[in-house]
Structure formats: structure tokens, C-alpha cells
Design a protein around this motif. Sequence first.
Motif, PDB file in Angstrom:
ATOM      1  N   ALA A 197       0.820  -1.217   0.000  1.00 38.55           N
ATOM      2  CA  ALA A 197       0.000   0.000   0.000  1.00 38.55           C
ATOM      3  C   ALA A 197       0.848   1.259   0.000  1.00 38.55           C
ATOM      4  O   ALA A 197       0.433   2.291  -0.534  1.00 38.55           O
ATOM      5  CB  ALA A 197      -0.941  -0.012   1.204  1.00 38.55           C
ATOM      6  N   ILE A 198       2.039   1.169   0.571  1.00 41.47           N
ATOM      7  CA  ILE A 198       2.909   2.346   0.616  1.00 41.47           C
ATOM      8  C   ILE A 198       3.297   2.781  -0.796  1.00 41.47           C
ATOM      9  O   ILE A 198       3.474   3.972  -1.068  1.00 41.47           O
ATOM     10  CB  ILE A 198       4.167   2.055   1.477  1.00 41.47           C
ATOM     11  CG1 ILE A 198       4.880   3.339   1.830  1.00 41.47           C
ATOM     12  CG2 ILE A 198       5.081   1.064   0.811  1.00 41.47           C
ATOM     13  CD1 ILE A 198       4.161   4.213   2.811  1.00 41.47           C
ATOM     14  N   GLU A 199       3.403   1.824  -1.721  1.00 35.94           N
ATOM     15  CA  GLU A 199       3.712   2.157  -3.117  1.00 35.94           C
ATOM     16  C   GLU A 199       2.500   2.770  -3.801  1.00 35.94           C
ATOM     17  O   GLU A 199       2.623   3.770  -4.531  1.00 35.94           O
ATOM     18  CB  GLU A 199       4.172   0.907  -3.862  1.00 35.94           C
ATOM     19  CG  GLU A 199       5.471   0.315  -3.343  1.00 35.94           C
ATOM     20  CD  GLU A 199       5.912  -0.928  -4.098  1.00 35.94           C
ATOM     21  OE1 GLU A 199       6.968  -1.490  -3.742  1.00 35.94           O
ATOM     22  OE2 GLU A 199       5.194  -1.332  -5.046  1.00 35.94           O
ATOM     23  N   ALA A 202       1.844   1.950   5.408  1.00 36.57           N
ATOM     24  CA  ALA A 202       3.131   1.313   5.675  1.00 36.57           C
ATOM     25  C   ALA A 202       2.972  -0.111   6.190  1.00 36.57           C
ATOM     26  O   ALA A 202       3.946  -0.876   6.175  1.00 36.57           O
ATOM     27  CB  ALA A 202       3.922   2.143   6.681  1.00 36.57           C
ATOM     28  N   ASN A 203       1.767  -0.467   6.618  1.00 29.83           N
ATOM     29  CA  ASN A 203       1.575  -1.771   7.264  1.00 29.83           C
ATOM     30  C   ASN A 203       0.599  -2.668   6.517  1.00 29.83           C
ATOM     31  O   ASN A 203       0.111  -3.649   7.067  1.00 29.83           O
ATOM     32  CB  ASN A 203       1.083  -1.568   8.710  1.00 29.83           C
ATOM     33  CG  ASN A 203       1.339  -2.781   9.582  1.00 29.83           C
ATOM     34  OD1 ASN A 203       2.412  -3.386   9.517  1.00 29.83           O
ATOM     35  ND2 ASN A 203       0.362  -3.152  10.394  1.00 29.83           N
ATOM     36  N   THR A 204       0.291  -2.359   5.261  1.00 31.07           N
ATOM     37  CA  THR A 204      -0.718  -3.112   4.521  1.00 31.07           C
ATOM     38  C   THR A 204      -0.193  -3.525   3.154  1.00 31.07           C
ATOM     39  O   THR A 204       0.462  -2.740   2.464  1.00 31.07           O
ATOM     40  CB  THR A 204      -1.995  -2.265   4.336  1.00 31.07           C
ATOM     41  OG1 THR A 204      -2.445  -1.789   5.607  1.00 31.07           O
ATOM     42  CG2 THR A 204      -3.103  -3.086   3.694  1.00 31.07           C
ATOM     43  N   VAL A 205      -0.506  -4.759   2.771  1.00 25.65           N
ATOM     44  CA  VAL A 205      -0.173  -5.271   1.443  1.00 25.65           C
ATOM     45  C   VAL A 205      -1.434  -5.867   0.836  1.00 25.65           C
ATOM     46  O   VAL A 205      -2.107  -6.698   1.463  1.00 25.65           O
ATOM     47  CB  VAL A 205       0.931  -6.344   1.508  1.00 25.65           C
ATOM     48  CG1 VAL A 205       1.183  -6.940   0.123  1.00 25.65           C
ATOM     49  CG2 VAL A 205       2.217  -5.759   2.075  1.00 25.65           C
ATOM     50  N   PHE A 206      -1.761  -5.435  -0.380  1.00 22.57           N
ATOM     51  CA  PHE A 206      -2.908  -5.941  -1.122  1.00 22.57           C
ATOM     52  C   PHE A 206      -2.411  -6.992  -2.101  1.00 22.57           C
ATOM     53  O   PHE A 206      -1.360  -6.820  -2.728  1.00 22.57           O
ATOM     54  CB  PHE A 206      -3.598  -4.794  -1.865  1.00 22.57           C
ATOM     55  CG  PHE A 206      -4.860  -5.178  -2.581  1.00 22.57           C
ATOM     56  CD1 PHE A 206      -5.993  -5.526  -1.875  1.00 22.57           C
ATOM     57  CD2 PHE A 206      -4.927  -5.159  -3.969  1.00 22.57           C
ATOM     58  CE1 PHE A 206      -7.179  -5.858  -2.536  1.00 22.57           C
ATOM     59  CE2 PHE A 206      -6.089  -5.482  -4.639  1.00 22.57           C
ATOM     60  CZ  PHE A 206      -7.218  -5.831  -3.920  1.00 22.57           C
ATOM     61  N   VAL A 250       1.807  -5.995   7.286  1.00 19.66           N
ATOM     62  CA  VAL A 250       3.242  -6.236   7.221  1.00 19.66           C
ATOM     63  C   VAL A 250       3.716  -6.822   8.544  1.00 19.66           C
ATOM     64  O   VAL A 250       4.474  -7.775   8.598  1.00 19.66           O
ATOM     65  CB  VAL A 250       3.996  -4.941   6.891  1.00 19.66           C
ATOM     66  CG1 VAL A 250       5.505  -5.162   6.949  1.00 19.66           C
ATOM     67  CG2 VAL A 250       3.581  -4.418   5.509  1.00 19.66           C
ATOM     68  N   ARG A 251       3.250  -6.245   9.635  1.00 16.23           N
ATOM     69  CA  ARG A 251       3.523  -6.795  10.966  1.00 16.23           C
ATOM     70  C   ARG A 251       2.296  -6.588  11.837  1.00 16.23           C
ATOM     71  O   ARG A 251       1.503  -5.652  11.607  1.00 16.23           O
ATOM     72  CB  ARG A 251       4.758  -6.149  11.595  1.00 16.23           C
ATOM     73  CG  ARG A 251       4.660  -4.651  11.860  1.00 16.23           C
ATOM     74  CD  ARG A 251       5.990  -4.100  12.351  1.00 16.23           C
ATOM     75  NE  ARG A 251       5.945  -2.669  12.631  1.00 16.23           N
ATOM     76  CZ  ARG A 251       5.631  -2.151  13.827  1.00 16.23           C
ATOM     77  NH1 ARG A 251       5.323  -2.969  14.825  1.00 16.23           N
ATOM     78  NH2 ARG A 251       5.618  -0.852  14.005  1.00 16.23           N
ATOM     79  N   ALA A 262      -7.685   7.765  11.165  1.00 14.49           N
ATOM     80  CA  ALA A 262      -6.377   8.326  10.828  1.00 14.49           C
ATOM     81  C   ALA A 262      -5.473   7.310  10.151  1.00 14.49           C
ATOM     82  O   ALA A 262      -4.732   7.647   9.214  1.00 14.49           O
ATOM     83  CB  ALA A 262      -5.705   8.869  12.094  1.00 14.49           C
ATOM     84  N   THR A 263      -5.525   6.065  10.602  1.00 15.59           N
ATOM     85  CA  THR A 263      -4.630   5.050  10.039  1.00 15.59           C
ATOM     86  C   THR A 263      -5.176   4.478   8.732  1.00 15.59           C
ATOM     87  O   THR A 263      -4.464   4.422   7.726  1.00 15.59           O
ATOM     88  CB  THR A 263      -4.385   3.919  11.047  1.00 15.59           C
ATOM     89  OG1 THR A 263      -5.640   3.377  11.499  1.00 15.59           O
ATOM     90  CG2 THR A 263      -3.603   4.426  12.252  1.00 15.59           C
ATOM     91  N   ALA A 264      -6.445   4.039   8.743  1.00 15.95           N
ATOM     92  CA  ALA A 264      -6.995   3.349   7.572  1.00 15.95           C
ATOM     93  C   ALA A 264      -7.347   4.299   6.440  1.00 15.95           C
ATOM     94  O   ALA A 264      -7.201   3.940   5.258  1.00 15.95           O
ATOM     95  CB  ALA A 264      -8.230   2.545   7.972  1.00 15.95           C
ATOM     96  N   PHE A 265      -7.813   5.520   6.764  1.00 14.99           N
ATOM     97  CA  PHE A 265      -8.194   6.436   5.690  1.00 14.99           C
ATOM     98  C   PHE A 265      -7.132   7.501   5.447  1.00 14.99           C
ATOM     99  O   PHE A 265      -6.493   7.517   4.389  1.00 14.99           O
ATOM    100  CB  PHE A 265      -9.545   7.092   5.977  1.00 14.99           C
ATOM    101  CG  PHE A 265     -10.018   7.941   4.824  1.00 14.99           C
ATOM    102  CD1 PHE A 265     -10.509   7.340   3.676  1.00 14.99           C
ATOM    103  CD2 PHE A 265      -9.940   9.322   4.872  1.00 14.99           C
ATOM    104  CE1 PHE A 265     -10.910   8.114   2.577  1.00 14.99           C
ATOM    105  CE2 PHE A 265     -10.345  10.106   3.794  1.00 14.99           C
ATOM    106  CZ  PHE A 265     -10.826   9.493   2.643  1.00 14.99           C
TER     107      PHE A 265
END
Length: 277
Positions: A63-65, A122-126, A140-141, A173-176
Motif C-alpha cells: 500500500a505504501i507504493e 506502511a503496514n498493509t499489502v494488497f 506487514v507486521r 487516521a490510520t486506515a483512511f
Amino acid sequence: MRLATAEAFTGAPVLAAMPLPHPMRALRTVAARVEHEVSPHPIAGIRSWLYGDEAADAVEFPAIELAAGERVEELMAAAGDLWGGSAHANAALAWKTYCYWTLAPAVLGYVAARRVPVMDAANTVFRVSADAPMFSVRQVRPRFLALPHDPCAGHPDVEVVANEEVLLDRLRATAFDGHLAPVLDAFLARVRVGRRTLMGSLASGLSYAVASMAAVVPDADEVIAKTLLDAFDVAHLVDVSTGEDGRLAYRRRTCCLALTIEGGRTCSTCCVQTDRC
């Protein structure tokens, strides 16, 4: 020389500290009930995250990309291969899918135990796979937000927040703000589709997740839905109510554009079936 022990001084045995429950335990319990009592679909894309299974032959999109505007065209191309619609319709459906699976872990955690997985960019991968489930998401962790009375409050993967209002603020704040908003902007920069249309899919995704997951817990579905919709400022994009069967009913006020590539067929919750669109 005999060493003194707490038992010698008190006359009572010393009890070993009880291990903290794993933060996933409550989520897995509710997910299993959803799978068996409602449908496997609402949790299909988070099963690998829940149980630590690897998704075979999946293409991963950190998700960071995506939030940085990278690989968005690649994700849209995957949508085009799947749905074969116009660029803006494919983008709208790719976003709808991405949005739901990003929010599903958070809704599950909130419904199960008010224990919210942190799903920032920074903590999510789709993941996109040729095999079922076609779409999935993972952290991610392991990171969770929880309330002070949570049994997992002392767990190293858990951050304790003061109260439920703060929990909801941090969820937003984190998810959106820290994830979906920049990915949304990346989509909008590449296709001609309205922001309201895409935010409508966020609202319907939240509603669908609540309708599926809250059905197996005692909390009132409609109350949970309105709480989460308000937290994400999308309550105006979907109508929610309690149906005659006591379960959450919802109707979105925007169209996800699926009807443009499915021979005119609309989703059961589409506004095209009402006079509000």
C-alpha cells in the motif's frame, strides 16, 4: 542454605503470570462464525491474514507504493483483465474491491472486541491472485489498537488508547488518512471518475462488512454501522436501517459502475433501483 521463597513468607503458592491472549483470537472466533452462519465471502480475503497462510502465486501491491502513486496503473490493468470495462469503470471496481478488503480487518476487529488492526499504508499489502480468493490483504507486521480493559492490553503488538472515541479517531487516521485517501487520489489522478462515486464505495464496503460481521455478535448492527460511517464521514452516501429480519439493510446513494460492464445488471444495494440516483 535454603533460599526463602514467597510461599515461605506468605504460606501461599506463587501463581505464575497468566499469558496474554493472542490479539487475533477474538477476531478468528467471530470470523469463523461469519463463515459458517453468514457466508464465506465477507472474510475470504482476510483468511490468510487471520491464520498466517501464504497466498499462492499472488502479486503483491504494498500500500505504501500505491499511496505514493506507484503501480496504480498495474493494479488498474489487472482490473481491466478481470472486468473488461471502460477505464473509469475498471478503476471504480478496483477501488471498491481494494477499499473493502482494506477495511474488512478493521471492521472485524471492531465488531469482535473493539480491537482494531492498524491498516495504514506502511503496514498493509494488497494481493491479487489467479486463484481464489482473487483479492486479499495482510498486515506487514501485527499491530492493534485496543481499549484499556482489553485482555490483550499488555501484549507487545497492542497499543492502548484512552477510550472508544480515540479508538475511532485512530481508526480513521490510520486506515483512511494514512492509507485510503492517498490511494484514492492516485486513482483520481489517472481516470475520469467522481470522488463521490468512489467514496460511496467506501460507505457501502463498511456497510457490507458490518451487515455480515455484526450479524454474529450481540451488538445492534445499525448502531455499529452508523458509528463507523460517521467515523469515516460517509454516512451521507448510504442509507442504513434495520430490516424486518432484524439485520442491517443498506442502500448506497451512488453507483459503483458495475452496471456498465455487466449488461445493465445492478447490485442489490445500487441507487439505480431507487429514485435517489
